[in-house]
Each structure stands twice: as structure tokens, then as C-alpha cells.
Write an enzyme that holds these catalytic residues in place. Structure first.
Site, PDB file in Angstrom:
ATOM      1  N   ASP A  77      17.049  26.059 -29.547  1.00  0.00           N
ATOM      2  CA  ASP A  77      15.833  26.015 -28.737  1.00  0.00           C
ATOM      3  C   ASP A  77      16.065  25.331 -27.391  1.00  0.00           C
ATOM      4  OD1 ASP A  77      14.275  27.180 -30.780  1.00  0.00           O
ATOM      5  OD2 ASP A  77      14.027  25.238 -31.755  1.00  0.00           O
TER       6      ASP A  77
ATOM      7  N   CYS B 248       3.471   1.769   2.609  1.00  0.00           N
ATOM      8  CA  CYS B 248       4.756   1.085   2.384  1.00  0.00           C
ATOM      9  C   CYS B 248       5.677   1.959   1.535  1.00  0.00           C
ATOM     10  CB  CYS B 248       4.536  -0.251   1.661  1.00  0.00           C
ATOM     11  SG  CYS B 248       3.494  -1.427   2.517  1.00  0.00           S
TER      12      CYS B 248
ATOM     13  N   ASP C 104       8.529  27.737 -31.788  1.00  0.00           N
ATOM     14  CA  ASP C 104       9.633  28.121 -32.662  1.00  0.00           C
ATOM     15  C   ASP C 104       9.080  28.115 -34.089  1.00  0.00           C
ATOM     16  OD1 ASP C 104      12.314  28.481 -33.672  1.00  0.00           O
ATOM     17  OD2 ASP C 104      12.250  26.358 -34.206  1.00  0.00           O
TER      18      ASP C 104
ATOM     19  N   ASP D 173      12.676  22.601 -32.086  1.00  0.00           N
ATOM     20  CA  ASP D 173      13.372  21.438 -32.659  1.00  0.00           C
ATOM     21  C   ASP D 173      14.868  21.622 -32.801  1.00  0.00           C
ATOM     22  OD1 ASP D 173      13.344  23.313 -34.787  1.00  0.00           O
ATOM     23  OD2 ASP D 173      13.549  21.681 -36.237  1.00  0.00           O
TER      24      ASP D 173
ATOM     25  N   CYS E  92       0.851  -1.191   0.000  1.00  0.00           N
ATOM     26  CA  CYS E  92       0.000   0.000   0.000  1.00  0.00           C
ATOM     27  C   CYS E  92       0.888   1.243   0.000  1.00  0.00           C
ATOM     28  CB  CYS E  92      -0.930   0.011   1.210  1.00  0.00           C
ATOM     29  SG  CYS E  92      -0.065   0.246   2.782  1.00  0.00           S
TER      30      CYS E  92
END
Length: 762
Positions: free
Chosen positions: A645, A16, A443, A641, A13
Site C-alpha cells: 500500500d 517577523c 485497502d 496497512d 508577530c
């Protein structure tokens, strides 16, 4: 700092997982630790000069659980998580069968007389009360043995003053069993002293069936829960099954079938129609149509020819080709995707910390409530057996399984669903944060636009189109300028061959000068034409039109006579405008951030329907612009990309990398879009919102369940309405709550973004 993933055993659980997390975080050298109950895993970032994996494993074992370094999914033997033949599932199934075999007759015997069911004569009547009681005692023993792990773990954690779910079950079931033995003694006392009322009273309240039913129903719930949880990891399973076990390699001129593990970089491999491509590589001979849907989510096959890259795990639909391996083993795209999904499902979302904090104190509080309820009912004059039943019901109904499963199940299914659609979510935190994004910063080059300029317009003056292209291609072929390549490609596409240029000269900021067939020719911008004395008056209106449309005009002339104008532009992606419209509809502001000139940026802005663009931004200033937006109180997602960036992607609340981009952009991002399609941005945010909605539903029902269940089990409705929870019903309710939370999370497997439903592009 080093980051490692560990497999943890013995957790049942969220109490734990909280205990393990708290214990490990206290070790010197630990920077970050996250324990996931659903995957039974622990992610640890630590200083390797202070700490090592062995010490971490040792600490976990000291706390009372097992630990081992996690083996990446890509390196594991092929397994089927949903397959019940796995050792853990086999053991659980065996325990469940044993429990059912003995619990069913025990329940029938215990409830038979009350329900009017037929019972054998030796089990009925006051004279057979001892046989009746002892038969139930014998039937409950195998069930207790089958569920012995609850008692071992439960009492062990109770002894260490860190009770968990198993502790609640062990105390509840154990108390019922002990009371049953006490009842047998009272029945025996009654026979010895002729007290028939005592015999009748205690033979009706043995509680052996409650002890067995608690364990059996909990085990049944755990079994269904495990089966349901296995389905949450099917995205990783499906990815793992994509890679073939063998590959056909060319060795000494002969085709040899070798194990995938034996493939090395540089090997020439043969892929036939219908085969899975074994590793990443490049086609060296032949052509094909490749189904990349499992990796990118793109449904249509992609045409491939010599020089094109292919990805391991994709399917060669048609054709035969040879390829050279460029990435093998854990370096393949498929292996990296599996690792990303694996890490994401093992990480913890911030919202999970709420449940963890509550679970950490929940179990001790429940035990206290059970004790108070038991003592209170005894003080109110009710019998010990009545009070005991109340205490057991409180203990059993309040197991915090549902609370611990609420977040990780939804996160796992959500990241799996994203992976199936070509959206790689690298952490649970980024999946959570994405739902609250206010601004998406895009971008331009390679994100909103294709990133590869192409010829858009050809306007010949005094010559035909092919003559213009011949001069243009001959001059531009000598240049390394980004705008030169599309002109050369256009000439080749229409069958125009370039000629040899002499006296070639590159004039920075203006263009090219060279001699072609004895004529002095020019290729460049307006400045070059004016410097060469070329009259371009008749094409100036075209220049303005091109500039407004975001196109770059290039002028060509020979011997001071204008030959024409060729316009080149980086075309807007087909889905960019639609993506911007969808994000706007979702209530998100969209801004384009570019280093390009303002005129071009404005032209792109108009084409895709953006309200705002920030142009002429230097690469190093992109991160500052994102920070400025954040400082205004907004949550920002950056989509890009390129290398330039990366700082902005890292700075943003959520960095989203276009999959076709550079490795450094992908590494800096939190989410990777494998299809390089901007429509995946609104899909990602929609998925995040769906996951968060699912988590909140799960947490709500888990909290409500305990808020209502505990008082009812404690008997607060008994005095007014006569409502009392039997321990067996409490056990069934607890199991149902856990299974229902997992099943609710599994609904995310059918997630489809709104725009896909509306356009029926599912």
C-alpha cells in the site's frame, strides 16, 4: 537533503516570521523552510553539502533574531509548558507586575480630575501643574524600562526597513512619551511667560498615561496569550509525562532500579501492577491487563501474556510480568509519537501562507496610514496633540498578532486533540487537505478486514467434527499456507492434537497429500478432490454459499472418501460497515481496492455497504488506480496497512496508515491511526473540518478587526458621529483580539466527532 528544526527567539508577530522565512529561503541550498510563530520554531530542509546549521543560525541572527537547534521533546528535561515558572514566563510576569504597579497610579492621577476622583492637594490646581506633570513623568519611566524590549526590537527592525508589531508599539508609545516631554516644556514656558491658557491646555494633554497604558495593556495581552498558548501544547506535555524516569531491571539475578536512559535493548525489566511500562518490549514471563489509552485512545485495558508486545508509557493495571526491552530512547513508540506531534505543530498549513503574505506588507502600510492620518488631521486645522493621538491609535490597534496566531494555534490544538484520540497527524498540510477529501480508498486486508483468517464453518461428512479437525490439522500443520494456520489454531482450541503425516506432498495450486494412519489423505480445493476421484457432489451447494459470503472452502478426504469441508475467511472488522456508512453520510465516496478475487471482494463489499470495489489489482497497480481517481479531479485519501500500500499512500492527497500495519506503510502515510479502527477515518476528516472552520473564523475576525479598527482609529467617524478611539482603548482592543483568537482555537480541545455525540460514545 537534511531536515532540521530550529528554535527562534525574538519573533513577536507574523511579520517577523515572514521576514525570517523569506531571509532563510534565499540561502543557497535551501529546499524548504517553514517558520511557526506560535511555537517560535523553524523547520528547514536543506542540502547539507552546501549549507550547515551554523550558517542558517548565523543568517537568522543577521536578520535580527536568535536561533538554536531544537532539542526533541522526548529528550528534554521534564517541563510543564503551562508552568509560569519557566524563565520566559517569569520575565513576562515581572514586567507585567512592574508595569501595573506604576501604571495604575499614573492612570488614576491623569484621569482623576476629569473623573472627579479625589487627588492630593499638591497635584491639583494650576499652580501645581508642573508637579502634576513631572509626577506623571516619573511614574511612566519604570513602565518604559519594563517594556524596553518593545523599543529595542521595534526600532531595530524599523532601522532595517522591516518593521514588525514591536515597531508599531514602539512608535506609538514612544510618540506619546515624547509628546508628554514636549508638553512639560510648554507648561514650563507658560509659567515663565504667564501664559495660563497654555499651562491649562498642555497639563490636560500630557499623554504619559497613554504611553504607559499602551505598554501595560500589550504586556497584559501577551501574558494571557502566552498562558493560553501554553495550553495548546498540553498534548505533547501529557505524552512526555507518560514515560517513567526509572525502570526496574534484572542485573545479575537482582532487581535494580536504574535510570530510563540506562536501559538498553535486551534488558530484562520488571513491571509491577500500577507501574508505567518504561520502554517498548515483549513479555517473557507473567501476564497483565494494560491501559493503552494514552497511546491509542482505546479506553478498555488490553490483556497481555507471554509473547505479546507492550508499549512504553502505557500502564500495567493488574498483574506482574517480566519483559525484554526491544526499543529504547528515541526509538520507542512514545518517543516517535512525540516527535510526530512536535513536527506537525511546527509545520505550516497552506492557508497560513495567506496570512503571512498579508502580514509581510501589513506593518509598513499601517505606518503609512498612521502618517497620512496624522498629517491629514493637522491640515484640517486640528491641533498637533489631536492628530498625534489619531496616529498613535492607528499604530497600536493594527498590530497583526491576531492574524499571525489565527492558523498555528488551531493547527496545534487540532493535532494535539488528534494525538489524544490515537490519531497522529504528521503535518499541518495533511490536516488541512483532509477536510476537502472527495474519495476515500480502502485497502481490504488488514484495513476493512481483520487481516488474519479464521475458521468460520465446519461441515463434517461421515465423521464427527473432531475427527475432521484431526485430519485437517495434521495435514495443514505441515503447510506454510496462510489458510493453514487458522485450521491448526481451531483444532488446538477444541483440544484436538495433530498426528504425524508421512509421504507429505504439496501440490501447487491444489493442496496437500499425505499418509495418515496408513490412509492416503487429501486437503485442498475442488481441483484436488476431482483429481483424486473424491465425490464432493453433496457439499457443492455449500461451496457456492461460501464463495458468495467471501469464504474460502477447503475439502478434506481420506482414501477417496470425503470427510468434510472447513470454510476459512478473513473476517470484516466490527466497525468497518459503520465507518463506511459515516463517510457516506459525510458526502464522501468510499471505494475498496484489493488484490483479492472478485467474488470475495464483492462479498466484502456487500457486507460493509460499499457501492464500488476494484478487485484483482496487482500491488504495483494500486498507485495507478489512485492516480486515475485524482486525474478525474477528485481529492483522494488512501487507507492501508501493508508494504504493497506504500506507493498508493504516498500518491494519495492524504495517506492514512492503520497503526498496526508495517513501518513502511506508516512512514509513507500522512496520518497514522494508532487504534487500527476505521471509525478513526471519519473522525480524522471531521477533525480536519473543525480545524479549518476554526482557522477561517480566526482569520475572518482578525481581518474584520483590522478592517473596522484602522478606519475608526484614523478618525473617519469623528466628523459625522464624534467617535474617536483613545490610544489606551486601541491598545486594549488589540490585546483582546489576540487573546480571543487563541481562546477560540482552544475550543478545539473539546472536539467530539458527530458520530460519537449521536451514539453517546464519548
Amino acid at each position: 537533503m537534511e531536515k532540521k528544526l530550529f528554535d527562534i527567539t525574538g519573533m513577536t508577530c507574523s511579520a517577523c516570521s515572514t521576514r525570517v522565512e523569506r531571509g532563510i529561503s534565499r540561502l543557497e541550498g535551501i529546499k524548504e523552510v517553514s517558520v511557526n510563530l506560535l511555537t517560535n520554531s523553524m523547520s528547514v530542509t536543506f542540502d547539507e553539502s552546501v549549507l550547515d546549521a551554523g550558517k542558517i543560525i548565523g543568517k537568522v541572527e543577521d536578520i535580527g533574531y536568535g536561533a538554536a537547534i531544537h532539542i526533541q521533546a522526548a529528550k528534554k528535561e521534564e517541563t510543564k509548558p503551562a508552568d509560569t515558572s519557566t524563565p520566559e514566563m517569569r520575565k513576562m510576569k515581572k514586567r507585567l507586575l512592574v508595569s501595573l504597579i506604576f501604571t495604575v497610579p499614573l492612570f488614576y492621577i491623569a484621569m482623576g480630575e476629569m473623573a472627579g476622583w479625589p487627588l492630593p492637594g499638591f497635584l491639583t490646581g494650576m499652580e501645581n501643574a508642573m508637579i502634576y506633570a513631572f509626577t506623571q513623568f516619573l511614574l511612566v519611566i519604570p513602565v518604559l524600562i519594563a517594556g524596553s524590549h518593545y523599543f529595542r526590537a521595534g526600532f531595530k527592525n524599523l532601522y532595517k526597513l522591516s518593521p514588525n508589531m514591536d515597531s508599531l508599539i514602539a512608535i506609538g508609545s514612544g510618540a506619546a512619551f515624547v509628546y508628554g516631554i514636549y508638553a512639560i516644556y510648554k507648561i514650563a514656558w507658560g509659567f515663565g511667560h504667564g501664559d495660563m491658557d497654555m499651562i491649562h491646555s498642555f497639563s490636560m494633554d500630557l499623554y504619559f498615561e497613554s504611553s504607559a497604558m499602551i505598554l501595560t495593556l500589550i504586556t497584559l495581552g501577551k501574558y494571557f496569550e502566552a498562558k493560553a498558548k501554553n495550553r495548546t501544547s498540553e498534548a505533547i506535555t501529557r505524552l512526555m509525562s507518560l514515560a517513567p524516569k526509572t525502570a526496574i531491571a534484572l542485573r545479575n539475578g537482582a532487581e535494580v532500579e536504574i535510570s530510563l536512559d540506562d536501559v538498553v535493548n535486551g534488558d530484562v525489566l520488571i513491571v509491577k501492577a500500577g507501574d508505567a511500562i518504561p520502554v517498548d518490549g515483549m513479555i517473557t514471563e507473567g501476564y497483565s491487563s494494560v491501559d493503552e489509552s494514552a497511546i491509542t485512545g482505546e479506553s478498555l485495558p488490553v490483556e497481555k501474556q507471554v509473547g505479546d508486545k507492550v508499549t512504553g508509557g502505557t500502564i500495567n493495571k493488574t498483574g506482574y510480568f517480566k519483559m525484554q526491552a526491544t526499543a529504547v530512547g528515541e526509538n520507542t513508540t512514545l518517543a516517535k509519537i512525540i516527535q510526530l506531534v512536535d513536527e506537525a505543530t511546527s509545520s505550516k498549513a497552506p492557508i497560513a501562507k495567506l496570512a503571512d503574505k498579508i502580514s509581510g506588507i501589513f506593518v509598513p502600510v499601517v505606518i503609512l496610514i498612521a502618517l497620512i492620518a496624522t498629517v491629514s488631521w493637522m491640515l484640517l486645522g486640528h491641533g498637533f496633540e489631536f492628530a498625534l493621538a489619531i496616529g498613535i491609535s492607528v499604530l497600536v490597534i493594527s498590530c497583526p498578532c491576531a492574524l499571525g496566531l489565527a492558523t498555528p494555534t488551531a493547527i496545534m490544538v487540532g493535532t494535539g486533540r488528534g494525538a489524544a484520540n490515537g490519531i497522529l497527524i504528521k503535518s499541518a498540510e495533511s490536516l488541512e487537505v483532509a477536510h476537502s477529501i472527495d474519495i476515500v480508498v480502502l485497502d481490504k486486508t488488514g484495513t476493512v478486514t481483520e487481516g488474519q483468517p479464521s475458521v468460520t464453518d465446519i461441515i463434517p461428512i461421515h465423521v464427527d467434527e473432531k475427527a475432521l479437525l484431526r485430519v485437517a490439522a495434521s495435514l495443514e500443520k505441515m503447510s506454510g499456507h496462510p489458510l493453514a494456520e487458522p485450521i491448526v489454531a481451531q483444532a488446538e482450541a477444541v483440544g484436538v492434537s495433530a498426528k504425524e503425516v508421512q509421504d507429505y506432498e504439496l501440490i501447487p495450486g491444489q493442496g496437500i497429500v499425505g499418509t495418515l494412519d496408513g490412509l492416503l489423505c487429501y486437503a485442498g480445493n475442488r481441483k484436488l478432490m476431482e483429481a483424486a476421484g473424491v465425490d464432493i457432489e453433496e457439499v457443492l451447494p455449500h461451496e457456492d454459499t461460501f464463495a458468495e459470503s467471501g469464504k474460502t472452502p477447503l475439502f478434506f478426504a481420506c482414501n477417496s472418501q470425503l470427510l468434510g469441508v472447513i470454510a476459512v475467511a478473513d473476517q470484516v472488522k466490527a466497525t468497518s460497515k459503520r465507518a463506511v456508512d459515516e463517510l457516506t453520510r459525510m458526502g464522501i465516496d468510499v471505494i475498496m481496492l484489493t488484490g483479492d478475487n472478485r467474488k470475495t471482494a464483492e462479498a466484502i463489499r456487500r457486507q460493509v455497504g460499499l457501492k464500488r470495489v476494484i478487485a484483482e489489482v496487482l500491488p504495483e497497480d494500486k498507485e495507478r488506480e489512485v492516480r486515475n481517481l485524482q486525474e478525474s479531479g477528485k481529492r483522494v485519501a488512501m487507507v492501508g496497512d501493508g508494504i504493497n500500500d506504500a506507493p498508493a499512500l504516498a500518491r494519495a492527497d492524504v495517506g492514512i496508515a492503520i497503526g498496526a500495519g508495517t513501518d513502511i506503510a506508516i512512514e509513507s502515510a500522512d496520518i497514522v491511526l494508532m487504534k487500527s479502527d476505521l471509525m478513526d477515518v471519519p473522525t480524522t476528516i471531521s477533525l480536519s473540518r473543525a480545524v479549518m472552520r476554526n482557522i477561517k473564523q480566526n482569520l475572518f475576525w482578525a481581518f474584520i478587526y483590522n478592517t473596522i479598527g484602522i478606519p475608526v482609529a484614523a478618525g473617519v467617524l469623528y466628523g459625522t458621529f464624534g467617535i474617536l478611539l483613545n490610544p489606551m482603548i486601541a491598545a486594549a482592543a488589540m490585546s483582546f483580539s489576540s487573546v480571543s483568537v487563541v481562546l477560540n482555537a482552544l475550543r478545539l480541545r473539546f472536539f467530539i466527532p458527530k458520530w460519537k455525540r449521536e451514539t453517546k460514545t464519548v
